[in-house]
Design an enzyme around this catalytic site. Sequence first.
Site, PDB file in Angstrom:
ATOM      1  N   THR A  76      41.548  48.412  32.809  1.00 48.17           N
ATOM      2  CA  THR A  76      40.508  48.934  31.914  1.00 48.17           C
ATOM      3  C   THR A  76      39.229  49.255  32.676  1.00 48.17           C
ATOM      4  OG1 THR A  76      41.416  47.666  30.066  1.00 48.17           O
ATOM      5  CG2 THR A  76      39.158  48.465  29.840  1.00 48.17           C
ATOM      6  N   THR A 234      35.762  36.126  31.631  1.00 43.54           N
ATOM      7  CA  THR A 234      36.995  36.868  31.930  1.00 43.54           C
ATOM      8  C   THR A 234      36.682  38.358  32.025  1.00 43.54           C
ATOM      9  OG1 THR A 234      37.541  37.009  29.551  1.00 43.54           O
ATOM     10  CG2 THR A 234      38.508  35.181  30.807  1.00 43.54           C
ATOM     11  N   ARG A 236      33.998  40.499  34.492  1.00 42.26           N
ATOM     12  CA  ARG A 236      33.955  40.837  35.911  1.00 42.26           C
ATOM     13  C   ARG A 236      33.048  39.832  36.611  1.00 42.26           C
ATOM     14  NH1 ARG A 236      37.798  43.380  35.030  1.00 42.26           N
ATOM     15  NH2 ARG A 236      38.299  45.557  35.546  1.00 42.26           N
ATOM     16  N   ASP A 260      37.654  33.521  35.472  1.00 39.08           N
ATOM     17  CA  ASP A 260      38.887  34.159  35.917  1.00 39.08           C
ATOM     18  C   ASP A 260      38.590  35.278  36.908  1.00 39.08           C
ATOM     19  OD1 ASP A 260      41.800  34.629  35.678  1.00 39.08           O
ATOM     20  OD2 ASP A 260      41.203  36.521  34.744  1.00 39.08           O
ATOM     21  N   GLU A 265      37.122  39.752  45.363  1.00 41.32           N
ATOM     22  CA  GLU A 265      38.484  39.275  45.102  1.00 41.32           C
ATOM     23  C   GLU A 265      39.453  39.831  46.145  1.00 41.32           C
ATOM     24  OE1 GLU A 265      37.970  38.799  40.252  1.00 41.32           O
ATOM     25  OE2 GLU A 265      38.990  40.556  41.066  1.00 41.32           O
ATOM     26  N   HIS A 287      41.996  35.830  38.442  1.00 44.80           N
ATOM     27  CA  HIS A 287      41.996  37.123  37.742  1.00 44.80           C
ATOM     28  C   HIS A 287      43.361  37.405  37.098  1.00 44.80           C
ATOM     29  CE1 HIS A 287      39.671  41.153  37.657  1.00 44.80           C
ATOM     30  NE2 HIS A 287      40.458  41.054  36.589  1.00 44.80           N
ATOM     31  N   ALA A 289      43.887  36.509  33.595  1.00 43.45           N
ATOM     32  CA  ALA A 289      43.777  36.419  32.136  1.00 43.45           C
ATOM     33  C   ALA A 289      44.515  37.558  31.442  1.00 43.45           C
ATOM     34  CB  ALA A 289      42.307  36.415  31.716  1.00 43.45           C
ATOM     35  N   TRP A 290      44.552  38.712  32.078  1.00 41.31           N
ATOM     36  CA  TRP A 290      45.176  39.899  31.494  1.00 41.31           C
ATOM     37  C   TRP A 290      46.689  39.906  31.639  1.00 41.31           C
ATOM     38  CZ3 TRP A 290      47.935  43.285  34.763  1.00 41.31           C
ATOM     39  CH2 TRP A 290      47.849  42.963  36.123  1.00 41.31           C
TER      40      TRP A 290
END
Length: 320
Positions: A76, A234, A236, A260, A265, A287, A289-290
Site C-alpha cells: 500500500t 503498524t 511506518r 512492527d 528495515e 514488519h 502485521a500485513w
Amino acid sequence: MAPLSIVYLDSATIPSHITIPTPSFPHHWTDHPQTNAEQLDERLTGQHIVITNKVVLDAAILEKHPQIKLIAISATGTNNVDLTYCKQQGIRVCNIQGYATRSVPEHVIAMMFALRRNLRGYQQDIEQGEWQRQNQFCFFTHPIQDIEGSQLGIIGSGALGQALADKAQALGMNVVFSDRKGASSLRPGYQDFETVLRESDVISLNCPLNSNTKNLISSTELSMMKSSSVLINTARGGVVDEQALVDALNKKQISGAASDVFIEEPAPLDNPLMLNAHLPNLILTPHVAWGSDSAITKLVQILIDNLNAFVDGEPTNVVI
C-alpha cells in the site's frame, strides 16, 4: 501484441508457499528475491513493468530507463517511489489496497492484549524464577489492565483504521479517531489530535508516512499520553521518533509500546528499539502485521489484476 518485460525486484517479500498468478498478456517475467542499489540499474534495463515492494525507485534511477511504463507497488505504501517524477514522465504507478484489513487489525489487537496484560513481562519473570521467589500460587509484578471499557485512539482512518475500529468496538472498547495534527478545524466524527493522545488508553498508528507524519509521535507527543497507556505502530517506522519512544519507556512516561515497523528495515542492531528489545513492555515484530496467508494470497491476486488492467487500458488502484 509484443511481449512486455516484467521484473519483480524483491519477490522474497512473498513467502515461497504463496503462488503468484500468471498475467494474462504475453510477457517475459524476471524474478529477483532481493535487489540492492548497485544491482538496480542493470535489472531495470529493458523492463516495461517494474514490481517493487520496498526497493527505492527515485528520479535518478528512473530517468535512465525511459522505457518503463508501469510501476506496480506490491504494497500500500508509496514512499519508496518518486511519484512527482513519475507524474511528470507519464509513468503509471499503482499500489495494492484493502488486502490486509483482517491481518493488520488482528496484529494490532494481539499486540494490544499482550501489552495491556503484560504477557511479555510475566513470561520473562517466569523464565527468571520470579514465581519460585514469590512462593505464591500467583504473583503480580506488572499491572494487568482490561481491554473492554478502555479507549482506543486511532491515528489514520483509512481501510485499516476503520477495520481496526470495528474489531475494537466488538471487544467493548470506546474508539475515537484523531484528526490531523495541527488541524485548524475538526472534521465531523474526529477528535483533536492532542485530546486523543491525552485521553486514550491505547494509541494505534495506521497512517501513511509523508512529510506531515514524519516523527508524528516524538517526545512532546509521548509526554502527553497517560502513564498507563500504550503505543502501537503498524504504519511506518518514520512516523515515530524511535529514540524518543525508548526514552519514554525507560522514564515510564507510557506503560508499553509495540512496533512492527522501523525507520530502516531490516533494523540495524544499533537501532534504539533493537538495543532495548529486552524491555518487558516493548514488543517488536519484523514488519509482518500485513502478512497472514490469506492477506498475501489476496495481495498477489490484486497485483496481477493491476498488471492486467493496465495492459487492457483500464488501470486500477492508480496512485498517479
